[in-house]
Design a protein around this motif. Sequence first.
Motif, PDB file in Angstrom:
ATOM      1  N   GLY A  53       0.820  -1.213   0.000  1.00  0.00           N
ATOM      2  CA  GLY A  53       0.000   0.000   0.000  1.00  0.00           C
ATOM      3  C   GLY A  53       0.848   1.255   0.000  1.00  0.00           C
ATOM      4  O   GLY A  53       0.503   2.263  -0.620  1.00  0.00           O
ATOM      5  N   GLY A  57       0.721   3.474  -3.114  1.00  0.00           N
ATOM      6  CA  GLY A  57      -0.144   4.501  -2.586  1.00  0.00           C
ATOM      7  C   GLY A  57       0.545   5.765  -2.118  1.00  0.00           C
ATOM      8  O   GLY A  57       0.801   6.680  -2.891  1.00  0.00           O
ATOM      9  N   ALA A 236      -8.660   2.628  -3.663  1.00  0.00           N
ATOM     10  CA  ALA A 236      -8.588   1.436  -2.825  1.00  0.00           C
ATOM     11  C   ALA A 236      -9.136   0.231  -3.588  1.00  0.00           C
ATOM     12  O   ALA A 236      -8.532  -0.846  -3.604  1.00  0.00           O
ATOM     13  CB  ALA A 236      -9.373   1.644  -1.528  1.00  0.00           C
ATOM     14  N   TRP A 240      -6.796  -2.940  -4.999  1.00  0.00           N
ATOM     15  CA  TRP A 240      -6.932  -4.204  -4.285  1.00  0.00           C
ATOM     16  C   TRP A 240      -7.986  -5.141  -4.862  1.00  0.00           C
ATOM     17  O   TRP A 240      -8.094  -6.294  -4.423  1.00  0.00           O
ATOM     18  CB  TRP A 240      -7.255  -3.932  -2.819  1.00  0.00           C
ATOM     19  CG  TRP A 240      -6.090  -3.374  -2.063  1.00  0.00           C
ATOM     20  CD1 TRP A 240      -5.910  -2.076  -1.661  1.00  0.00           C
ATOM     21  CD2 TRP A 240      -4.923  -4.081  -1.627  1.00  0.00           C
ATOM     22  NE1 TRP A 240      -4.722  -1.940  -1.002  1.00  0.00           N
ATOM     23  CE2 TRP A 240      -4.095  -3.160  -0.963  1.00  0.00           C
ATOM     24  CE3 TRP A 240      -4.517  -5.414  -1.730  1.00  0.00           C
ATOM     25  CZ2 TRP A 240      -2.872  -3.519  -0.400  1.00  0.00           C
ATOM     26  CZ3 TRP A 240      -3.304  -5.779  -1.175  1.00  0.00           C
ATOM     27  CH2 TRP A 240      -2.499  -4.843  -0.520  1.00  0.00           C
ATOM     28  N   GLY A 377      -5.725   5.791  -0.278  1.00  0.00           N
ATOM     29  CA  GLY A 377      -6.662   4.696  -0.545  1.00  0.00           C
ATOM     30  C   GLY A 377      -6.055   3.304  -0.422  1.00  0.00           C
ATOM     31  O   GLY A 377      -6.513   2.488   0.400  1.00  0.00           O
ATOM     32  N   PRO A 378      -5.022   2.980  -1.213  1.00  0.00           N
ATOM     33  CA  PRO A 378      -4.425   1.641  -1.102  1.00  0.00           C
ATOM     34  C   PRO A 378      -3.811   1.375   0.270  1.00  0.00           C
ATOM     35  O   PRO A 378      -3.879   0.249   0.775  1.00  0.00           O
ATOM     36  CB  PRO A 378      -3.344   1.655  -2.195  1.00  0.00           C
ATOM     37  CG  PRO A 378      -3.781   2.698  -3.161  1.00  0.00           C
ATOM     38  CD  PRO A 378      -4.442   3.747  -2.324  1.00  0.00           C
ATOM     39  N   ALA A 381      -6.686   0.713   2.822  1.00  0.00           N
ATOM     40  CA  ALA A 381      -7.255  -0.619   2.618  1.00  0.00           C
ATOM     41  C   ALA A 381      -6.265  -1.711   3.015  1.00  0.00           C
ATOM     42  O   ALA A 381      -6.643  -2.714   3.636  1.00  0.00           O
ATOM     43  CB  ALA A 381      -7.678  -0.785   1.160  1.00  0.00           C
ATOM     44  N   LEU A 401     -12.173  -3.438   2.198  1.00  0.00           N
ATOM     45  CA  LEU A 401     -12.670  -2.717   1.026  1.00  0.00           C
ATOM     46  C   LEU A 401     -14.099  -2.216   1.240  1.00  0.00           C
ATOM     47  O   LEU A 401     -14.459  -1.120   0.784  1.00  0.00           O
ATOM     48  CB  LEU A 401     -12.587  -3.603  -0.214  1.00  0.00           C
ATOM     49  CG  LEU A 401     -11.160  -3.861  -0.703  1.00  0.00           C
ATOM     50  CD1 LEU A 401     -11.131  -4.919  -1.804  1.00  0.00           C
ATOM     51  CD2 LEU A 401     -10.515  -2.574  -1.208  1.00  0.00           C
ATOM     52  N   SER A 404     -13.743   0.913   3.086  1.00  0.00           N
ATOM     53  CA  SER A 404     -13.203   1.992   2.255  1.00  0.00           C
ATOM     54  C   SER A 404     -14.275   2.627   1.379  1.00  0.00           C
ATOM     55  O   SER A 404     -14.342   3.856   1.244  1.00  0.00           O
ATOM     56  CB  SER A 404     -12.066   1.446   1.380  1.00  0.00           C
ATOM     57  OG  SER A 404     -11.005   0.947   2.166  1.00  0.00           O
TER      58      SER A 404
END
Length: 436
Positions: A53, A57, A236, A240, A377-378, A381, A401, A404
């Motif tokens: 992430g 991210g 996210a 993912w 986001g990533p 998550a 998720l 998110s």
Amino acid sequence: MHANTPAAPTWRSHWALALAALAYVCNYVDRLLMSILIEPVKAEFGVSDTEIGLLSGLVFGLFYSLAGLPLGRLADRVGPVPVIAGSAIAFSGITMLCGLAGSFGALLAARIGVAIAEAGGMAPSVALISQLYPARQRSRALAAFMMGPSLGAIVGLAAGGWVAHHYGWRMAFILVGAPGVLIGALMWLTVNNRKPEVQAAAQQEGWGASLSAIVRTAGFRWILASVALAAISGYAVGTWNPSFLIRSHDLTMQEAGLLAGLGGGLMSFAGTIACGWATDRLVRRDAGWQIGTALLGTAASVPFALGYFLWPAGTLVQLGSLAIPEAFVLYLGFAFFGVWWSVPCIGAVSHLFPAGRVAQATSVLAGVMTLCGIGAGPLIAGSLSDAFAATQGAEALRYALASSVSLLALTCCTLALALPRYRRARTSLQTSLQGC
């Protein structure tokens, strides 16, 4: 209407738009490719979901945001074409270098280079479209440009997953990165660059004063908040989702890339076009629909998103060796409506600011979108997945998720607050331009 904006676009306008859109497709292919390669990269370098992430991210988003402001201001001063073309050549070349990384640190450094180079793509392209297309056609032109994420998902996830499956993740970076170099060179050689007309006072205006004036514009801050929240959820999911299909629905990397990329990409493509068409038609009645369409589409996406991630595993239909999950039908609905915030919000910038500030204002929006979306986001998550692992085991990513995408409900609230303020600010700008 911006100064020197043509009453009707020509074939040269469409050619420039096509090249800018293709460069943006490459931008997103290179950006999203990492999401389908998470599992083999984790296996080779022995890293956690949180570290992945961070790679895809926060680090990426931070450097993208920092580079976007000076590149946006540069495009407002020298014209958008050289910035867009140079960006495409640079980020594509560095993406190819990702395939040569011998360690996680080397891959991280290469992705930082990709982030800096990609920052010269979207904001100058919005400024270019504002030069080429009148206001009444701009949402459709922006929708054509904003097909980049959808087509990027198809190529980056589906083609990237196929290449990685057959030839390894390193070759995926090398092959997928190559086309952007050619597209950037074509734009540099064939598209006429035009500097925006900037008033003398604006030419002398300092960086801080210009940025302060942009952020103070009525409605812009609420648009920024909306973009930030929607981007956290969107990125996210984008990062993912293939891993979710692998872990919770027992798909292979190639199958997950095919479904997420081709199925989701095509529906996002359709949603982007529908949103641009609807926005242009509705704005003719009331300028507030520039934000209203984003609000309606985002509200429609929430139940699809939650349903997709919370629906239990089960096969809807078997196509050869591919078992399509029941939940995937809900993902198609989310993919269609989940993009409706992007075109109207980005288009709103071209209506809120004079020509000499469009690229810089868009770079602020893109920076917030990237820092909060790609940056947070990533990572959010991934961190939630690691936190839920103790109690949910292999299903941890499912609940991470679902948490998110719940932020999309807040996005609806901020869009509702932005709508009346945007309407007033647009009217004020039109009045001032008519008085010049």
